[in-house]
Design a protein around this motif. Structure first.
Motif, PDB file in Angstrom:
ATOM      1  N   ILE A 175      51.145  33.462  51.200  1.00  0.00           N
ATOM      2  CA  ILE A 175      50.407  33.889  52.394  1.00  0.00           C
ATOM      3  C   ILE A 175      50.561  32.793  53.445  1.00  0.00           C
ATOM      4  CG2 ILE A 175      48.197  34.684  53.297  1.00  0.00           C
ATOM      5  CD1 ILE A 175      49.355  36.400  51.025  1.00  0.00           C
ATOM      6  N   ASN A 213      45.068  26.665  53.219  1.00  0.00           N
ATOM      7  CA  ASN A 213      45.812  26.422  51.978  1.00  0.00           C
ATOM      8  C   ASN A 213      47.248  26.911  52.098  1.00  0.00           C
ATOM      9  OD1 ASN A 213      44.780  29.056  52.161  1.00  0.00           O
ATOM     10  ND2 ASN A 213      45.122  29.397  49.991  1.00  0.00           N
ATOM     11  N   GLY A 262      49.333  30.050  50.952  1.00  0.00           N
ATOM     12  CA  GLY A 262      48.490  30.545  49.861  1.00  0.00           C
ATOM     13  C   GLY A 262      49.360  31.150  48.764  1.00  0.00           C
ATOM     14  N   THR A 263      48.909  31.012  47.542  1.00  0.00           N
ATOM     15  CA  THR A 263      49.678  31.503  46.396  1.00  0.00           C
ATOM     16  C   THR A 263      48.963  32.681  45.747  1.00  0.00           C
ATOM     17  OG1 THR A 263      50.411  29.247  45.961  1.00  0.00           O
ATOM     18  CG2 THR A 263      50.688  30.857  44.171  1.00  0.00           C
ATOM     19  N   ILE A 264      49.634  33.826  45.680  1.00  0.00           N
ATOM     20  CA  ILE A 264      49.117  34.972  44.920  1.00  0.00           C
ATOM     21  C   ILE A 264      49.898  35.022  43.620  1.00  0.00           C
ATOM     22  CG2 ILE A 264      48.637  37.451  44.918  1.00  0.00           C
ATOM     23  CD1 ILE A 264      47.271  35.856  47.220  1.00  0.00           C
ATOM     24  N   ASP A 265      49.197  34.817  42.510  1.00  0.00           N
ATOM     25  CA  ASP A 265      49.842  34.792  41.196  1.00  0.00           C
ATOM     26  C   ASP A 265      50.125  36.206  40.701  1.00  0.00           C
ATOM     27  OD1 ASP A 265      49.531  31.820  40.540  1.00  0.00           O
ATOM     28  OD2 ASP A 265      47.462  32.375  41.005  1.00  0.00           O
ATOM     29  N   TYR A 269      47.161  38.016  39.156  1.00  0.00           N
ATOM     30  CA  TYR A 269      45.938  38.200  39.961  1.00  0.00           C
ATOM     31  C   TYR A 269      45.757  39.676  40.297  1.00  0.00           C
ATOM     32  CZ  TYR A 269      42.585  37.568  43.780  1.00  0.00           C
ATOM     33  OH  TYR A 269      41.483  37.632  44.603  1.00  0.00           O
ATOM     34  N   GLU A 279      41.180  41.103  45.179  1.00  0.00           N
ATOM     35  CA  GLU A 279      41.551  41.372  46.576  1.00  0.00           C
ATOM     36  C   GLU A 279      42.261  40.155  47.173  1.00  0.00           C
ATOM     37  OE1 GLU A 279      38.200  42.097  49.127  1.00  0.00           O
ATOM     38  OE2 GLU A 279      39.463  42.897  50.753  1.00  0.00           O
TER      39      GLU A 279
HETATM   40  O1  LIG Z   1      45.308  32.506  50.068  1.00  0.00           O
HETATM   41  C1  LIG Z   1      45.013  32.924  48.940  1.00  0.00           C
HETATM   42  C2  LIG Z   1      45.188  32.151  47.785  1.00  0.00           C
HETATM   43  C3  LIG Z   1      44.819  32.694  46.564  1.00  0.00           C
HETATM   44  N1  LIG Z   1      44.307  33.966  46.483  1.00  0.00           N
HETATM   45  C4  LIG Z   1      43.992  34.545  45.182  1.00  0.00           C
HETATM   46  C5  LIG Z   1      45.261  34.915  44.418  1.00  0.00           C
HETATM   47  C6  LIG Z   1      45.497  33.780  43.495  1.00  0.00           C
HETATM   48  O2  LIG Z   1      46.213  34.202  42.350  1.00  0.00           O
HETATM   49  C7  LIG Z   1      44.069  33.341  43.205  1.00  0.00           C
HETATM   50  C8  LIG Z   1      43.953  31.903  42.824  1.00  0.00           C
HETATM   51  O3  LIG Z   1      44.518  31.110  43.843  1.00  0.00           O
HETATM   52  P1  LIG Z   1      44.768  29.560  43.629  1.00  0.00           P
HETATM   53  O4  LIG Z   1      45.410  29.321  42.321  1.00  0.00           O
HETATM   54  O5  LIG Z   1      45.436  29.064  44.846  1.00  0.00           O
HETATM   55  O6  LIG Z   1      43.274  28.999  43.676  1.00  0.00           O
HETATM   56  P2  LIG Z   1      42.501  28.052  42.662  1.00  0.00           P
HETATM   57  O7  LIG Z   1      41.562  27.308  43.479  1.00  0.00           O
HETATM   58  O8  LIG Z   1      43.469  27.279  41.812  1.00  0.00           O
HETATM   59  O9  LIG Z   1      41.705  29.126  41.807  1.00  0.00           O
HETATM   60  P3  LIG Z   1      41.955  29.559  40.293  1.00  0.00           P
HETATM   61  O10 LIG Z   1      41.290  28.510  39.493  1.00  0.00           O
HETATM   62  O11 LIG Z   1      41.287  30.895  40.203  1.00  0.00           O
HETATM   63  O12 LIG Z   1      43.427  29.638  40.061  1.00  0.00           O
HETATM   64  O13 LIG Z   1      43.335  33.584  44.401  1.00  0.00           O
HETATM   65  C9  LIG Z   1      44.156  34.731  47.623  1.00  0.00           C
HETATM   66  O14 LIG Z   1      43.730  35.866  47.585  1.00  0.00           O
HETATM   67  N2  LIG Z   1      44.510  34.182  48.820  1.00  0.00           N
END
Ligand SMILES: O=c1ccn([C@H]2C[C@H](O)[C@@H](COP(=O)(O)OP(=O)(O)OP(=O)(O)O)O2)c(=O)[nH]1
Ligand SMILES: [Mg+2]
Length: 143
Positions: free
Chosen positions: A60, A76, A79-82, A85, A88
């Motif tokens: 993103i 961020n 942004g990373t969508i795994d 996931y 939303e």
């Molecule tokens: O801009 C973003 C970034 C992430 N996500 C969703 C999809 C992603 O797969 C999940 C987790 O994102 P990330 O790994 O960046 O966040 P985290 O802080 O590491 O959370 P987690 O512990 O849930 O992985 O949140 C979004 O919707 N938008």
């Protein structure tokens, strides 16, 4: 390639705006407009849920027009969508300008790039191979 998507937004799906664009523009899905004050960050819903194939991620990214004209970026970025996931997709906007910025429902606030990635396993070793660069970095080659 086809990717499963649920679109609860009522807006058009993210789409490539030109023939060979890498990114698909994504729209805000909000009931009422959001005002982002200077240096404030806001998590903006999109109403989109996707099911990426294993080995793919969605990035993103900010839109350069919003960044240049209004100082709107993504905290961020990218942004990373795994692939696993199922929630939303949301966009973490930040206002880096010195004036308020208003997001309306349906505004194109970001772009999504679908990319392949590797999943690796680490090989723990005692030494790494020699290179001319070695540990040089952070501008060590000069201007
Ligand atoms: O801009 C973003 C970034 C992430 N996500 C969703 C999809 C992603 O797969 C999940 C987790 O994102 P990330 O790994 O960046 O966040 P985290 O802080 O590491 O959370 P987690 O512990 O849930 O992985 O949140 C979004 O919707 N938008
Ligand atoms: Mg994470």
């Amino acid at each position: 390639m086809n990717i499963n998507i649920i679109n609860n937004s009522g807006h058009p799906l993210p789409q490539y705006e030109t023939a060979h664009a890498a990114g698909m523009d994504m729209r805000a899905f909000i009931e009422t407009e959001i005002t982002i004050k200077p240096l404030q960050r806001v998590l903006v819903p999109t109403g989109l849920y996707i099911e990426l194939p294993v080995g793919y991620e969605a990035q993103i990214r900010p839109r350069s027009g919003l960044a240049y004209k209004h100082g709107i970026s993504i905290v961020n970025s990218p942004g990373t969508i795994d692939a696993d996931y199922r929630g939303e997709i949301k966009v973490l906007l930040v206002n880096l300008s010195d004036t308020d910025f208003v997001v309306n429902n349906g505004d194109r606030i970001a772009q999504m790039v679908i990319a392949k990635h590797e999943t690796i396993a680490w090989n723990t070793v005692e030494e790494l191979s020699d290179t001319a660069r070695g540990a040089g970095g952070y501008g060590h080659t000069g201007k």
